[in-house]
Design a protein around this motif. Structure first.
Motif, PDB file in Angstrom:
ATOM      1  N   VAL A 121       0.870  -1.169   0.000  1.00 34.71           N
ATOM      2  CA  VAL A 121       0.000   0.000   0.000  1.00 34.71           C
ATOM      3  C   VAL A 121       0.909   1.221   0.000  1.00 34.71           C
ATOM      4  CG1 VAL A 121      -0.236   0.067   2.532  1.00 34.71           C
ATOM      5  CG2 VAL A 121      -2.037   1.038   1.129  1.00 34.71           C
ATOM      6  N   PHE A 122       0.466   2.270  -0.709  1.00 35.04           N
ATOM      7  CA  PHE A 122       1.270   3.477  -0.756  1.00 35.04           C
ATOM      8  C   PHE A 122       0.605   4.549   0.073  1.00 35.04           C
ATOM      9  CE2 PHE A 122       2.810   0.920  -4.191  1.00 35.04           C
ATOM     10  CZ  PHE A 122       4.185   1.040  -4.028  1.00 35.04           C
ATOM     11  N   CYS A 123       0.907   4.477   1.342  1.00 36.00           N
ATOM     12  CA  CYS A 123       0.520   5.430   2.380  1.00 36.00           C
ATOM     13  C   CYS A 123      -0.821   5.089   3.039  1.00 36.00           C
ATOM     14  CB  CYS A 123       0.490   6.861   1.880  1.00 36.00           C
ATOM     15  SG  CYS A 123       0.537   8.006   3.274  1.00 36.00           S
ATOM     16  N   LEU A 124      -0.728   5.014   4.356  1.00 38.34           N
ATOM     17  CA  LEU A 124      -1.912   4.804   5.192  1.00 38.34           C
ATOM     18  C   LEU A 124      -2.210   6.040   6.034  1.00 38.34           C
ATOM     19  CD1 LEU A 124      -0.955   1.199   6.362  1.00 38.34           C
ATOM     20  CD2 LEU A 124      -2.894   1.763   4.882  1.00 38.34           C
ATOM     21  N   GLY A 125      -1.442   7.109   5.802  1.00 38.96           N
ATOM     22  CA  GLY A 125      -1.620   8.305   6.631  1.00 38.96           C
ATOM     23  C   GLY A 125      -1.110   8.100   8.046  1.00 38.96           C
ATOM     24  N   LEU A 126      -0.262   7.093   8.218  1.00 32.85           N
ATOM     25  CA  LEU A 126       0.319   6.818   9.537  1.00 32.85           C
ATOM     26  C   LEU A 126       1.807   7.172   9.508  1.00 32.85           C
ATOM     27  CD1 LEU A 126      -1.420   3.346  10.119  1.00 32.85           C
ATOM     28  CD2 LEU A 126      -2.135   5.570  10.997  1.00 32.85           C
ATOM     29  N   CYS A 127       2.107   8.250   8.766  1.00 31.16           N
ATOM     30  CA  CYS A 127       3.483   8.631   8.444  1.00 31.16           C
ATOM     31  C   CYS A 127       4.250   9.166   9.640  1.00 31.16           C
ATOM     32  CB  CYS A 127       3.477   9.684   7.348  1.00 31.16           C
ATOM     33  SG  CYS A 127       2.227   9.390   6.106  1.00 31.16           S
ATOM     34  N   LEU A 134      -1.748  -2.065   7.940  1.00 29.93           N
ATOM     35  CA  LEU A 134      -3.117  -2.342   8.374  1.00 29.93           C
ATOM     36  C   LEU A 134      -3.277  -3.853   8.320  1.00 29.93           C
ATOM     37  CD1 LEU A 134      -5.843  -0.120   6.598  1.00 29.93           C
ATOM     38  CD2 LEU A 134      -5.165  -0.008   8.992  1.00 29.93           C
ATOM     39  N   PRO A 139      -4.852  -0.600  12.441  1.00 29.42           N
ATOM     40  CA  PRO A 139      -3.573   0.058  12.193  1.00 29.42           C
ATOM     41  C   PRO A 139      -2.463  -0.411  13.134  1.00 29.42           C
ATOM     42  CG  PRO A 139      -5.149   1.590  13.181  1.00 29.42           C
ATOM     43  CD  PRO A 139      -5.876   0.313  12.963  1.00 29.42           C
TER      44      PRO A 139
ATOM     45  N   THR B 183       1.683  12.825   4.507  1.00 27.61           N
ATOM     46  CA  THR B 183       0.554  13.688   4.845  1.00 27.61           C
ATOM     47  C   THR B 183      -0.546  12.889   5.548  1.00 27.61           C
ATOM     48  OG1 THR B 183      -0.652  13.395   2.760  1.00 27.61           O
ATOM     49  CG2 THR B 183       0.996  15.144   2.827  1.00 27.61           C
ATOM     50  N   ARG B 187      -6.901  13.093   7.114  1.00 24.11           N
ATOM     51  CA  ARG B 187      -7.327  11.943   7.916  1.00 24.11           C
ATOM     52  C   ARG B 187      -7.597  12.358   9.362  1.00 24.11           C
ATOM     53  NH1 ARG B 187      -5.365   9.193  11.543  1.00 24.11           N
ATOM     54  NH2 ARG B 187      -3.184   9.817  11.354  1.00 24.11           N
ATOM     55  N   TYR B 221      -8.176   4.709   4.362  1.00 21.38           N
ATOM     56  CA  TYR B 221      -8.543   5.419   5.592  1.00 21.38           C
ATOM     57  C   TYR B 221      -9.843   4.874   6.193  1.00 21.38           C
ATOM     58  CZ  TYR B 221      -5.178   9.283   4.771  1.00 21.38           C
ATOM     59  OH  TYR B 221      -4.056  10.052   4.612  1.00 21.38           O
TER      60      TYR B 221
END
Lengths: 156, 512
Positions: A121-127, A134, A139, B183, B187, B221
């Motif tokens: 996956v390219f980004c889970l917003g958990l950067c 996930l 998460p 970013t 979210r 998300y």
């Protein structure tokens, strides 16, 4: 994670009908089908086409365009492992090698016992808490080999 | 009486065990747990806040094993403990911020409209209804607010164009396809303060005469999707959405749609195609979406943060917002400090803060403790900057002047173990995987780019191939239809420009 129901045309028809009244219904239908069955059965493509008055090629085009839609059943658990830059900066590449070796699968494959499907996956917003993943929608952050192994062991 | 404690349910807090902390506390003590969004101080998560007569007192990071000791130390009355952080708003990282868009995030119960109202929620919408569409659009224009998704187009002008366009129906579309690595502001907001997005969209709808809105949220998300859907239900039940918005004559409803893992759908025209049920192909412009957008109707398409910044403009006035910032970048930006950085989190402040202040003073340098070597600003399409450029102020134009972009405000920090040739190759690989395929420079160029970088790395005619790579980047930059193929040269060329040694190492080794 809740198991998926086996594909039947009858259930497929019901699900397609329940979403078909929305404008631009293709994606909502595909999501609903995948949520129920775990994947998009090939028989669903002409059924969607007929319902939405599209060609089979158009529906097939949509299914194959988006990374999310699977055309084969997944394992009992799905691990989405982040491969994007923020997680790379904290060792995501090494973590990915570890996971592939431990599970004995490459990306998009399912372990021989049908337990785990591994997806990039390219980004889970958990950067801010990478490397991240996930697992069945839950998460996981600040992963290393030990933590991901423990999470996979608990799931299996 | 139970003590009230606040524990975040932001996905990043959950990733660090916030759910088990909440469950354990509920069992171990007489507490009423309120699940909030996160304040965005992720090195302190899970952060637990206790309601005391002196206000909230924070503790963090709280692990399960710490809880018995914390309770014994009198945590529930704000007692002393090694993990006691004091009043959260006095933590320097928060105290230095200007929280406007994120004013409520981490504080309120995201699904309590009473809580939202108690924290000045819905005042902006009430004002918009009172002053009417033209005055509202004028305020948004005067505030200087520009698109926070990355393109930086003035929001008020976009709204005016859609308002003036003729159409039997019009749409407000919110772009919540936050695909840039580094970013997470969209979210956090959708999980921590979803009503502010609903309020912003509703103000936009009244301004341009739209009755239907869509939020296109990425499938990666799941927690944001669930919270936002729940918030929509509350907003409908309480009359914020529906046939009579806040009792007015305006009708507006919002539907959330979920993406399916295609990065290119963050591009606005591709997103519109996806909403229409098609594969996410980029459209040529003109026509602008404001003239001919979703289902051919005039459409305002804005990022989550842009829309969520509108209520504060209406509440506080255009001047209040415009007086913050620098140059043509007005107001605040929720900057996201990510990757290998000690104090990773969300830092909202006025434009103009320098990159060096963000990375070193605020972010504390790398998490690994090694020297910072490169930072990528603005996601996968953003440039890699070396510390030599750390005097660059966070501003749309200042970054553009140095061949970079601020994008959606994400900063990813790398230490000295990073290989920029590898990062440049990844950029091309990512573009190849995510290209919608409509235009040749992006579809073919990205694949050729990978191959050329591989040849450079293998030491094959490095000078000729570097020249070819520059030429290819030029073609992609000026020949691509959208920002995906058009901006991928930024990370590639910046890696080449600022870190040329990484492209030489391998062939030097090969020659030895």
């Amino acid at each position: 994670m809740a198991g998926f129901e086996p594909w039947t045309k009858e259930r497929g028809t019901t699900i397609i009908a329940s979403e078909a009244t929305r404008e631009g219904a293709t994606l909502p239908i595909l999501h609903a089908l995948q949520e129920a069955f775990g994947y998009i059965h090939a028989e669903a493509v002409p059924m969607i086409a007929e319902t939405l008055n599209l060609t089979r090629a158009e529906v097939h085009g949509v299914v194959s365009f988006y990374h999310d839609f699977r055309r084969h059943p997944p394992g009992r658990h799905t691990l989405l492992l982040c491969r994007a830059e923020a997680c790379q900066s904290l060792g995501a590449d090494a973590l990915a090698s570890h996971v592939r070796e431990r599970l004995g699968v490459d990306w998009h494959e399912t372990t021989g016992d049908g337990a785990v499907t591994l997806q990039p996956v390219f980004c889970l917003g958990l950067c801010a808490v990478g490397p991240s993943a996930l697992l069945d929608g839950n998460p996981l952050g600040r992963l290393d080999g030990t933590r991901i192994d423990a999470a996979l062991d608990r799931a299996r | 009486m139970s003590t009230r404690v606040y524990i975040p349910r932001d996905a990043a807090s959950l990733a660090l065990g916030a759910d088990s902390v909440a469950a354990f506390l509920r069992q171990a003590a007489d507490v009423e747990v309120v699940r909030t969004g996160s304040r965005g101080l992720f090195w302190l998560e899970p952060m637990v806040e206790v309601s005391t007569p002196e206000g909230r007192i924070a503790y963090g990071p709280v692990n399960l094993a710490d809880i018995p000791g914390l309770i014994e130390a009198g945590m529930l009355t704000g007692g002393a403990h090694a993990l006691r952080l004091g009043r959260p708003e006095e933590i320097p990282y928060l105290a230095r911020q200007t929280r406007l868009t994120f004013a409520r995030c981490g504080i309120v119960d995201p699904l309590s409209l009473d809580d939202y109202r108690a924290h000045r929620g819905l005042k902006g919408l009430a004002r918009a209804i009172e002053i009417g569409p033209a005055a509202t659009i004028e305020m948004v224009t005067q505030s200087g607010l520009r698109g926070r998704g990355g393109a930086g187009f003035p929001t008020g002008i976009k709204w005016k164009t859609a308002a003036d366009a003729k159409g039997e129906r019009k749409f407000i579309v919110c772009n919540a396809d936050e695909g840039d690595s580094g970013t997470f502001a969209d979210r956090m907001l959708m999980e921590g303060d979803p009503f502010v997005l609903i309020e912003g969209m509703t103000i936009a709808a009244i301004s341009v005469g739209a009755t239907k809105g869509y939020v296109y949220t990425r499938s990666e998300y799941p927690h944001a999707i669930a919270t936002f859907n729940a918030a929509l239900d509350v907003a409908r039940r309480e009359g914020v959405l529906g046939a009579n918005v806040l009792g007015s004559a305006h009708a507006f409803d919002i539907e959330q749609r979920v993406g399916a893992g295609a990065y290119v759908c963050g591009e606005e025209t591709s997103l519109l195609d996806s909403l229409e049920g098609k594969s996410g192909q980029v459209r040529t412009k003109p026509p602008l979406p404001a003239h001919k957008g979703l289902f051919g109707a005039p459409t305002v398409i804005n990022n989550v943060v842009s829309l969520a910044s509108v209520p504060i403009v209406l509440t506080q006035g255009a001047e209040y917002y415009r007086d913050i910032g620098m140059g043509r970048s007005r107001g605040t930006m929720p900057i996201q400090l990510a990757g290998n950085i000690k104090y990773a989190g969300l830092f909202e402040c006025g434009f103009g803060v320098t990159l060096g202040e963000l990375v070193n003073d605020i972010g504390g340098g790398t998490l690994t403790g090694r020297p910072v070597r490169a930072v990528q600003v603005g996601g996968p399409l953003g440039a890699y900057f070396p510390p030599a450029l750390f005097d660059t102020p966070f501003d749309y134009e200042a970054f553009a002047a140095r061949d970079g972009l601020i994008g959606h405000g994400g900063i990813v920090v790398f230490d000295d173990t990073v290989d920029l040739a590898k990062q440049a190759r990844f950029a091309m690989e990512f573009c190849a995987a995510e290209s919608c395929g409509k235009c040749t420079p992006c579809r073919i160029g990205s694949v050729r780019g990978m191959e050329v970088i591989d040849r450079i790395a293998a030491g094959e005619q490095p000078e000729a191939n570097l020249e070819l790579l520059r030429d290819l980047c030029h073609t992609m930059k000026f020949g691509s239809l959208c920002a995906l193929g058009g901006f991928i040269p930024y990370p590639v060329m910046s890696a080449l420009e600022h870190f040329p040694e990484d492209f030489r190492t391998v062939h030097r080794e090969a020659a030895e």
